[in-house]
Design an enzyme around this catalytic site. Structure first.
Site, PDB file in Angstrom:
ATOM      1  N   ASN A  11       1.571   5.127  12.239  1.00  0.00           N
ATOM      2  CA  ASN A  11       1.933   3.920  11.494  1.00  0.00           C
ATOM      3  C   ASN A  11       2.477   4.213  10.103  1.00  0.00           C
ATOM      4  OD1 ASN A  11      -0.688   4.823  10.791  1.00  0.00           O
ATOM      5  ND2 ASN A  11      -1.189   2.831   9.894  1.00  0.00           N
ATOM      6  N   ARG A  12       2.556   5.493   9.726  1.00  0.00           N
ATOM      7  CA  ARG A  12       3.102   5.804   8.399  1.00  0.00           C
ATOM      8  C   ARG A  12       3.500   7.273   8.346  1.00  0.00           C
ATOM      9  NH1 ARG A  12      -1.125   7.791   4.786  1.00  0.00           N
ATOM     10  NH2 ARG A  12      -3.071   8.042   5.945  1.00  0.00           N
ATOM     11  N   GLY A  13       4.248   7.602   7.313  1.00  0.00           N
ATOM     12  CA  GLY A  13       4.581   8.991   7.009  1.00  0.00           C
ATOM     13  C   GLY A  13       5.249   9.753   8.137  1.00  0.00           C
ATOM     14  N   ILE A  14       4.820  10.982   8.325  1.00  0.00           N
ATOM     15  CA  ILE A  14       5.419  11.872   9.320  1.00  0.00           C
ATOM     16  C   ILE A  14       5.232  11.309  10.720  1.00  0.00           C
ATOM     17  CG2 ILE A  14       5.201  14.147  10.394  1.00  0.00           C
ATOM     18  CD1 ILE A  14       4.565  15.218   7.536  1.00  0.00           C
ATOM     19  N   ARG A  34      -5.317   3.270  12.375  1.00  0.00           N
ATOM     20  CA  ARG A  34      -6.720   2.978  12.102  1.00  0.00           C
ATOM     21  C   ARG A  34      -6.906   1.673  11.343  1.00  0.00           C
ATOM     22  NH1 ARG A  34     -10.336   7.589   9.336  1.00  0.00           N
ATOM     23  NH2 ARG A  34      -8.870   7.188   7.629  1.00  0.00           N
ATOM     24  N   VAL A  49      -9.643   8.274  15.399  1.00  0.00           N
ATOM     25  CA  VAL A  49      -9.750   9.484  16.223  1.00  0.00           C
ATOM     26  C   VAL A  49     -11.064  10.223  16.017  1.00  0.00           C
ATOM     27  CG1 VAL A  49      -7.244   9.763  16.354  1.00  0.00           C
ATOM     28  CG2 VAL A  49      -8.546  10.973  14.560  1.00  0.00           C
ATOM     29  N   GLY A  77      -4.188  12.400  10.050  1.00  0.00           N
ATOM     30  CA  GLY A  77      -4.762  13.375   9.122  1.00  0.00           C
ATOM     31  C   GLY A  77      -5.331  12.700   7.892  1.00  0.00           C
ATOM     32  N   TYR A 140      -9.509  20.628   3.787  1.00  0.00           N
ATOM     33  CA  TYR A 140      -8.243  20.280   4.425  1.00  0.00           C
ATOM     34  C   TYR A 140      -7.555  21.535   4.983  1.00  0.00           C
ATOM     35  CZ  TYR A 140      -3.461  18.376   4.772  1.00  0.00           C
ATOM     36  OH  TYR A 140      -2.214  17.984   5.208  1.00  0.00           O
ATOM     37  N   LYS A 144      -6.613  22.335   8.947  1.00  0.00           N
ATOM     38  CA  LYS A 144      -5.229  22.525   9.363  1.00  0.00           C
ATOM     39  C   LYS A 144      -4.971  23.948   9.865  1.00  0.00           C
ATOM     40  CE  LYS A 144      -3.429  18.435   8.460  1.00  0.00           C
ATOM     41  NZ  LYS A 144      -2.837  17.595   9.535  1.00  0.00           N
TER      42      LYS A 144
END
Length: 233
Positions: A11-14, A34, A49, A77, A140, A144
């Site tokens: 729903n946003r960004g990448i 979410r 998730v 993320g 983080y 990743k």
């Protein structure tokens, strides 16, 4: 050929840029989100998730709507930045739950159908921070970096079944995650070898290649889309 796609955090960004890119090439695309509302023009499924029951329900809903998932992009993320000496365990665990364990939950479910059909594409959105580290982001970076080992292990397990598993490692990309930073910090991050921040659409282009029909011999790859920020890492 139109494929059934699931993009987490779409729903946003990448994630949103990837979802729109794959929809534009003719795929049937669902996105998880979410909070808020689903993006216009895409099939949205509300899903946290970090909740196994919600993940199972979301995958079932997507498959009822558009068929078994053939392509999965895990872009969901989160960050919870703090220097390690003052980071409580809860803050260390939170990014792992979303960034890594969320990937495990979704991959395990969608793999079943991919194995039956002997075709599938898995792409995990990691970060240049996974390779070079960053002060205040031990949690983080750990989550990743673990995605890379996870994806490569999956790639070895299912490669003979026509399924690929790859990772993209974006550098500083102009998304909501960076929007909350100070102008001084954003300027600092923009000092990549190409001299600017990345755009979500540039990462989406890499994802489109890795999920395409022509990428069947590309698996276990860690593809930087970082303007050179991670060179040598």
């Amino acid at each position: 050929m139109s494929r059934s796609v699931l993009v987490t955090g779409g729903n946003r960004g990448i994630g949103l840029a990837a979802a729109r890119r794959l929809a534009a090439r003719g795929d049937r695309v669902a996105v998880t989100y979410r909070a808020g509302e689903p993006p216009e023009g895409l099939f949205g499924v509300r899903c946290d998730v970090t909740d196994a029951e919600q993940v199972g329900a979301a995958v079932s809903e997507v498959e009822r709507e558009q068929g078994p998932v053939e392509i999965m992009v895990h872009s969901a993320g989160m960050t919870r930045d703090r220097l390690l000496f003052s980071m409580p365990e809860e803050d260390f665990r939170a990014p792992l739950e979303t960034n890594l364990i969320g990937a495990y939950r979704l991959t395990r479910l969608v793999l079943r159908g991919m194995l039956r059909r002997r075709w599938g594409r898995l792409v995990f959105v990691s970060s240049v921070v996974a390779l070079r580290g960053e002060a205040g982001q031990a949690n983080y970076a750990a989550s990743k970096a673990a995605l890379i080992g996870f994806a490569r292990s999956v790639a070895r397990e299912v490669g003979t079944k026509g399924i690929t598993a790859n990772v993209v490692t974006p550098g500083p990309v102009d998304t909501d995650m960076l929007a909350v930073l100070s102008e001084e910090r954003r300027t600092e991050l923009a000092r990549t070898p190409v001299g600017r921040l990345g755009r979500p659409e540039e990462v989406a282009a890499a994802i489109a290649f890795l999920t395409g029909e022509d990428a069947g011999f590309v698996t276990g790859v860690v593809l930087p889309v970082d303007g050179g920020a991670g060179m040598g890492a």
